[in-house]
Motif scaffolding. Structure first.
Motif, PDB file in Angstrom:
ATOM      1  N   UNK A  90      10.581 -20.797-104.049  1.00  0.00           N
ATOM      2  CA  UNK A  90       9.551 -20.905-103.010  1.00  0.00           C
ATOM      3  C   UNK A  90       9.479 -22.337-102.474  1.00  0.00           C
ATOM      4  N   UNK A  91       9.538 -23.299-103.377  1.00  0.00           N
ATOM      5  CA  UNK A  91       9.466 -24.700-102.942  1.00  0.00           C
ATOM      6  C   UNK A  91      10.666 -25.029-102.049  1.00  0.00           C
ATOM      7  N   UNK A  92      11.841 -24.552-102.452  1.00  0.00           N
ATOM      8  CA  UNK A  92      13.045 -24.822-101.634  1.00  0.00           C
ATOM      9  C   UNK A  92      12.925 -24.193-100.248  1.00  0.00           C
ATOM     10  N   UNK A  93      12.476 -22.927-100.202  1.00  0.00           N
ATOM     11  CA  UNK A  93      12.322 -22.239 -98.916  1.00  0.00           C
ATOM     12  C   UNK A  93      11.345 -22.979 -98.008  1.00  0.00           C
ATOM     13  N   UNK A  94      10.251 -23.432 -98.610  1.00  0.00           N
ATOM     14  CA  UNK A  94       9.217 -24.117 -97.816  1.00  0.00           C
ATOM     15  C   UNK A  94       9.739 -25.470 -97.337  1.00  0.00           C
ATOM     16  N   UNK A  95      10.439 -26.190 -98.212  1.00  0.00           N
ATOM     17  CA  UNK A  95      11.021 -27.468 -97.789  1.00  0.00           C
ATOM     18  C   UNK A  95      11.982 -27.265 -96.625  1.00  0.00           C
ATOM     19  N   UNK A  96      12.809 -26.225 -96.748  1.00  0.00           N
ATOM     20  CA  UNK A  96      13.797 -25.985 -95.681  1.00  0.00           C
ATOM     21  C   UNK A  96      13.127 -25.620 -94.366  1.00  0.00           C
ATOM     22  N   UNK A  97      11.930 -25.052 -94.456  1.00  0.00           N
ATOM     23  CA  UNK A  97      11.190 -24.714 -93.229  1.00  0.00           C
ATOM     24  C   UNK A  97      10.498 -25.944 -92.641  1.00  0.00           C
ATOM     25  N   UNK A  98      10.701 -27.078 -93.263  1.00  0.00           N
ATOM     26  CA  UNK A  98      10.127 -28.320 -92.732  1.00  0.00           C
ATOM     27  C   UNK A  98       8.673 -28.514 -93.101  1.00  0.00           C
ATOM     28  N   UNK A  99       8.241 -27.827 -94.163  1.00  0.00           N
ATOM     29  CA  UNK A  99       6.835 -27.911 -94.572  1.00  0.00           C
ATOM     30  C   UNK A  99       6.717 -28.500 -95.967  1.00  0.00           C
ATOM     31  N   UNK A 100       5.490 -28.872 -96.317  1.00  0.00           N
ATOM     32  CA  UNK A 100       5.216 -29.372 -97.666  1.00  0.00           C
ATOM     33  C   UNK A 100       4.685 -28.220 -98.509  1.00  0.00           C
ATOM     34  N   UNK A 101       5.358 -27.903 -99.590  1.00  0.00           N
ATOM     35  CA  UNK A 101       4.899 -26.818-100.467  1.00  0.00           C
ATOM     36  C   UNK A 101       3.653 -27.252-101.227  1.00  0.00           C
ATOM     37  N   UNK A 102       2.651 -26.377-101.225  1.00  0.00           N
ATOM     38  CA  UNK A 102       1.407 -26.645-101.949  1.00  0.00           C
ATOM     39  C   UNK A 102       1.097 -25.418-102.790  1.00  0.00           C
ATOM     40  N   UNK A 103       1.086 -25.590-104.115  1.00  0.00           N
ATOM     41  CA  UNK A 103       0.710 -24.459-104.961  1.00  0.00           C
ATOM     42  C   UNK A 103      -0.811 -24.362-104.997  1.00  0.00           C
ATOM     43  N   UNK A 104      -1.286 -23.154-104.790  1.00  0.00           N
ATOM     44  CA  UNK A 104      -2.732 -22.900-104.761  1.00  0.00           C
ATOM     45  C   UNK A 104      -3.060 -21.858-105.812  1.00  0.00           C
TER      46      UNK A 104
END
Ligand code: SF4
Length: 392
Positions: A339-353
């Protein structure tokens, strides 16, 4: 400027001024030919609310029974009678075992959604929550759609408030958003006529909000509904949100045609998916989060949706049955690192909630190898309430 471009510019000005959009605006946005312009407008609101953040959580699903007396035409999960091929109902030991086998994993949520079983006793649904809470008191139980709550009330002779109060006492933490489908009676009558009506669905969420529960809301799109009926669905949710403020997240759910009675219909296209996310972000100015549920949308589109209004990608999921039985080709689970990799690749900052959008961890760009599903990361537990006044 063409009349169409002129109309789009007028709507964009309303968005920038924080004026709520109306049904006509929503329909114009859905039909606007320039997908990139639509996405860019939705992204403006998304970034005003959440900046670069994309939220995810570490959860797993339990679908404890697929026996269901309803006959929703789009459903590939339900088996109508106990004993039918592939019909199953988990015992309480099996349900507890789902947690036991994950001991040591830092899971924060269990999402529980079932068929409408005609014969189980009320205690089964309470005990499901109790055994899970006994095993892991810290875990958040997001359980039972409004359609299930309605069925419990009818079957066990209680009103909605009684059902919810007993479930809260047993460990319920929030309600998932399923079962909303499309509120328009014309569509409901054709695709899901024997379950809770739109009014009943909304009344259950109203009651849950009054009792202090946060809930989610969904919309099933891509069956026989019109664009107007989709926008009307969003407006009804917006009206309840204005009254209660209890919805956290809106989740558009794309119809999957495999294994159900609507199999002759095509699945929504990627363009329709992205339009729906963008329009939802723009219409639902008073709901904080728009979730691109990767299981149903597909991982690739869920990534792109992060630039079309979505700010959440759901969680690790694990063992999802409902959409995989409808032909979803997504994996059964994504690890935290995926999930973190996918979010990084989308140009976003991954935030676990966690389920209630308290922030547990924020990606600082460290190497992915250090991020595992059971990683013991420091909690920076603080409330992360979004200021919706920014878009109103
Ligand atoms: S969508 Fe839910 S209520 Fe409808 S048939 Fe499937 S399991 Fe039953």
């Amino acid at each position: 400027m063409t009349p169409r471009a002129d109309r789009f510019a007028t709507i964009a000005a309303k968005v920038d001024a924080g004026v709520p959009l109306d049904l006509d605006d929503g329909v114009v946005l859905y039909r606007h030919p320039d997908l990139c312009a639509l996405g860019s407008l939705a992204n403006r609101v998304r970034e005003r609310l959440h900046g670069d953040r994309t939220y995810f959580n570490v959860n797993f699903h339990i679908n404890a029974t697929n026996v269901c007396h309803a006959d929703c035409k789009f459903c590939s999960f339900a088996r109508l009678q106990p004993g039918m091929p592939q019909a199953y109902t988990m015992g309480l030991d099996e349900i507890r075992g789902k947690l036991v086998e994950r001991r040591g994993q830092r899971i924060t949520e269990i999402h529980i959604v079932n068929g409408l079983h005609p014969d189980l006793p009320w205690s089964y649904f309470l005990d499901t929550l109790r055994v899970l809470k006994a095993e892991r008191p810290d875990i958040h139980l997001k359980a039972y759609t409004a359609v299930e709550i309605h069925d419990f009330a009818r079957r066990y002779g209680k009103d909605y408030e009684q059902v919810l109060r007993e479930l809260i006492d047993a460990g319920l933490g929030s309600l998932p958003g399923g079962g909303a489908e499309i509120f328009a009676p014309r569509v409901r009558q054709k695709i899901c006529r024997d379950k809770a009506s739109a009014e009943e669905w909304l009344e259950i969420h109203r009651t849950a909000h009054r009792l202090g529960l946060r809930t989610n809301a969904t919309m099933l799109y891509g069956t026989i509904e019109t664009i107007e009926e989709r926008v009307d669905h969003m407006l009804r949710l917006r009206a309840l949100q204005a009254e209660t403020g209890g919805f956290q997240t809106f989740i558009p759910l794309a119809f999957h045609p495999d294994g159900n009675d609507l199999g002759k219909l095509p699945a929504p296209t990627g363009i329709d998916d992205l339009r729906t996310y963008a329009v939802a972000r723009l219409m639902l100015h008073n709901i904080a989060h728009i979730k691109a549920y990767w299981v149903m949308l597909g991982v690739k589109t869920a990534q792109i949706a992060q630039s079309f209004g979505a700010d959440d990608i759901d969680g690790t999921v694990q063992e999802e049955k409902i959409y995989h039985m409808a032909g979803a080709e997504t994996p059964q689970t994504l690890a935290r690192v995926d999930l973190v990799r996918l979010i990084r690749e989308a140009g976003r900052q991954a935030v676990e909630r966690d389920t209630l959008y308290n922030v547990l961890w924020e990606d600082d760009g460290a190497p992915l190898e250090g991020i595992r599903v059971d990683a013991s990361v420091p909690y920076s537990r603080h409330a992360n309430r979004v200021n919706l006044a920014q878009v109103q």
